[in-house]
Write a protein that holds these residues in place. Structure first.
Motif, PDB file in Angstrom:
ATOM      1  N   LEU A 108       0.623  -1.348  -0.153  1.00  0.00           N
ATOM      2  CA  LEU A 108       0.190  -0.028   0.013  1.00  0.00           C
ATOM      3  C   LEU A 108       0.909   1.270  -0.197  1.00  0.00           C
ATOM      4  N   PHE A 109       1.835   1.321   0.618  1.00  0.00           N
ATOM      5  CA  PHE A 109       2.956   2.076   0.699  1.00  0.00           C
ATOM      6  C   PHE A 109       3.498   2.506  -0.694  1.00  0.00           C
TER       7      PHE A 109
ATOM      8  N   LEU B 158       0.726   4.245  -2.701  1.00  0.00           N
ATOM      9  CA  LEU B 158       0.525   5.700  -2.598  1.00  0.00           C
ATOM     10  C   LEU B 158       1.780   6.469  -3.246  1.00  0.00           C
ATOM     11  N   VAL B 159       2.966   6.005  -3.012  1.00  0.00           N
ATOM     12  CA  VAL B 159       3.977   6.889  -3.675  1.00  0.00           C
ATOM     13  C   VAL B 159       4.056   6.808  -4.962  1.00  0.00           C
TER      14      VAL B 159
ATOM     15  N   GLN C 190      -0.809   9.181   6.168  1.00  0.00           N
ATOM     16  CA  GLN C 190      -0.772   7.947   5.318  1.00  0.00           C
ATOM     17  C   GLN C 190       0.405   7.129   5.709  1.00  0.00           C
ATOM     18  N   MET C 191       1.459   7.941   5.123  1.00  0.00           N
ATOM     19  CA  MET C 191       2.824   7.241   5.284  1.00  0.00           C
ATOM     20  C   MET C 191       3.086   6.676   6.769  1.00  0.00           C
TER      21      MET C 191
ATOM     22  N   GLU D 262       1.931  12.184  -4.448  1.00  0.00           N
ATOM     23  CA  GLU D 262       1.466  13.184  -3.331  1.00  0.00           C
ATOM     24  C   GLU D 262       0.910  12.109  -2.260  1.00  0.00           C
ATOM     25  N   PRO D 263       1.582  11.306  -1.613  1.00  0.00           N
ATOM     26  CA  PRO D 263       1.187  10.622  -0.519  1.00  0.00           C
ATOM     27  C   PRO D 263       1.321  11.597   0.645  1.00  0.00           C
ATOM     28  N   ARG D 264       0.317  11.482   1.590  1.00  0.00           N
ATOM     29  CA  ARG D 264       0.160  12.484   2.741  1.00  0.00           C
ATOM     30  C   ARG D 264       0.842  11.947   3.941  1.00  0.00           C
TER      31      ARG D 264
ATOM     32  N   GLY E  42       9.059   4.649  -4.822  1.00  0.00           N
ATOM     33  CA  GLY E  42       8.122   3.790  -4.861  1.00  0.00           C
ATOM     34  C   GLY E  42       8.268   2.474  -5.525  1.00  0.00           C
TER      35      GLY E  42
ATOM     36  N   ALA F   4       1.317   6.485  -7.039  1.00  0.00           N
ATOM     37  CA  ALA F   4       0.122   7.188  -7.255  1.00  0.00           C
ATOM     38  C   ALA F   4       0.538   8.573  -7.159  1.00  0.00           C
TER      39      ALA F   4
END
Length: 408
Positions: free
Chosen positions: A72-73, A76-77, A86-87, A81-83, A150, A79
């Motif tokens: 999932l990490f 997010l990366v 979330q990280m 702009e991970p917050r 990522g 995709a």
């Protein structure tokens, strides 16, 4: 080894993922803390669970959780702009998986070895783990530069999946079955009694709770600052850290051939060199000198690590390996976050050089204090296969043995 190979690279990728998302150095620290806090919180529970259930199944479940969190990490990366929250949350899930994996893994290794070759087996095991950590860090750094953090996190997720699949098919027929305990709290108290009843065990756990704290402060905070101002930047510091890793592999090779009779005496004496890197940074030594010091320190501390595992294998009942290991892990990690957080204020108050000399002094004084514990000096390798369950350390070790620490 496969999971370690991926995890070492993922630690680098996580930091660069936070920075690539616009995070600051403080944000990198927050994500790192988010992984450490649940790791510390769940360690004792993980040890109790690993002594109640088949350890390889606990390891598979922990690997699966780590696979999901890293996957999932990575998404997010990739995709974009991970917050930060979330990280941090996903890092916390990874730390939770590690909290259950570490005691189960160590208990599994201890339970899988028997006889007089235990020390050599532990040396080979640690050689593989250290080699994976070194190779993973080097490969991870190169991949982060080449393809971005990522994809490195995605590779780590795949490594955990592969490790879980391989462990699911482990042949554990040679591992003795364990009777169910009397409940989680009962098991935790029972594990604590095993630790508290052995002065050699709890004294080393207390020692390393502080030793690891000051070493982490020196390496994570002061080392990069000294390297930036006096050694020429991150390159020489990275080389010094790599030399330490290479030294641990060399130490494992040494312990595959050498079997000191006074295990803990030998191991405790080898903790003294751990004070040298902080002293070298306090001077500071040139990059070549620091690298040599780090290499020698890696050899010495690996000698301690193998003798420590051998002593646990000899003295702790098999059905309590993971619980004792969890208390050991807890002691090793609990003081690291506050030590790294206080490193900056201490430097501001007394100066960096004084803080580094203080780190060295703490290591020397604690190690000298541990050597005052009689069981540390007397615990000897047994040459006959006698049970260790419930036997006090001095009597079980044959405390009247005349030898001092010497290679057989």
């Amino acid at each position: 080894m496969i999971a370690n190979l991926g995890s070492s690279g993922a630690l680098i990728a996580t930091a660069f993922a936070v920075l690539a998302a616009g995070g600051s150095a403080t944000d990198v620290g927050l994500v790192a803390a988010a992984r450490t806090v649940p790791l510390i919180f769940f360690l004792l529970i993980g040890g109790a669970v690993a002594d109640r259930l088949p350890r390889h199944r606990v390891m598979v479940a922990a690997n699966a959780l780590s696979c999901i969190s890293q996957g999932l990490f990575a998404l997010l990366v990739l995709a974009g702009e991970p917050r930060l929250w979330q990280m941090a949350l996903l890092a916390a899930l990874g730390g939770t998986g590690q909290a259950f994996f570490a005691p189960a893994s160590e208990g599994m290794v201890l339970a899988s070895v028997s006889g007089e070759q235990a020390g050599r087996a532990f040396a080979v095991f640690r050689m593989g783990m250290n080699g994976a950590n070194i190779g993973g860090a080097a490969l991870g750094g190169a991949l982060v530069a080449a393809v971005g953090p990522g994809w490195v996190l995605a590779v780590d997720s795949a490594a955990f999946a592969l490790a879980a699949a391989l462990r699911a098919f482990l042949d554990v027929s040679g591992v003795p079955e364990r009777a169910p305990g009397g409940g989680m709290l009962h098991d935790l108290r029972d594990g604590w009694r095993e630790v508290a009843s052995r002065p050699w065990l709890w004294s080393v756990v207390v020692q390393f709770s502080l030793v690891n704290a000051v070493v982490s402060a020196a390496e994570a905070v002061y080392g990069p600052l000294v390297a930036e101002q006096h050694l020429g930047g991150p390159g020489p510091w990275g080389l010094a850290l790599a030399a330490f890793g290479a030294g641990t592999v060399g130490g494992a090779l040494l312990m595959a051939r050498v079997r000191p009779r006074r295990m803990l005496l030998t191991g405790a004496l080898c903790v003294f060199p751990l004070a040298l890197p902080s002293a070298a940074l306090a001077v500071p030594l040139p990059a070549a000198g620091l690298t040599a010091v780090m290499f020698g320190t890696g050899i010495a501390i690996e000698v301690f690590a193998v003798t420590w595992m051998t002593a646990l294998h000899q003295e702790i009942p098999e059905e309590k390996f993971s619980r004792v290991s969890s208390y050991d892990w807890l002691g090793s990690l609990a003081m690291v976050p506050p030590a790294t957080a206080l490193a900056g204020p201490v430097q501001d108050a007394v100066g960096r050089s004084a803080a580094l000399w203080g780190c060295s002094a703490v290591i020397v004084l604690l190690t000298a204090a541990v050597l005052c514990v009689p069981d540390i000096r007397r615990l000897a390798r047994r040459t006959t296969a006698e049970p260790a369950a419930g036997v006090p350390a001095a009597r079980a070790a044959g405390a009247t043995e005349p030898d001092t620490a010497a290679a057989e």
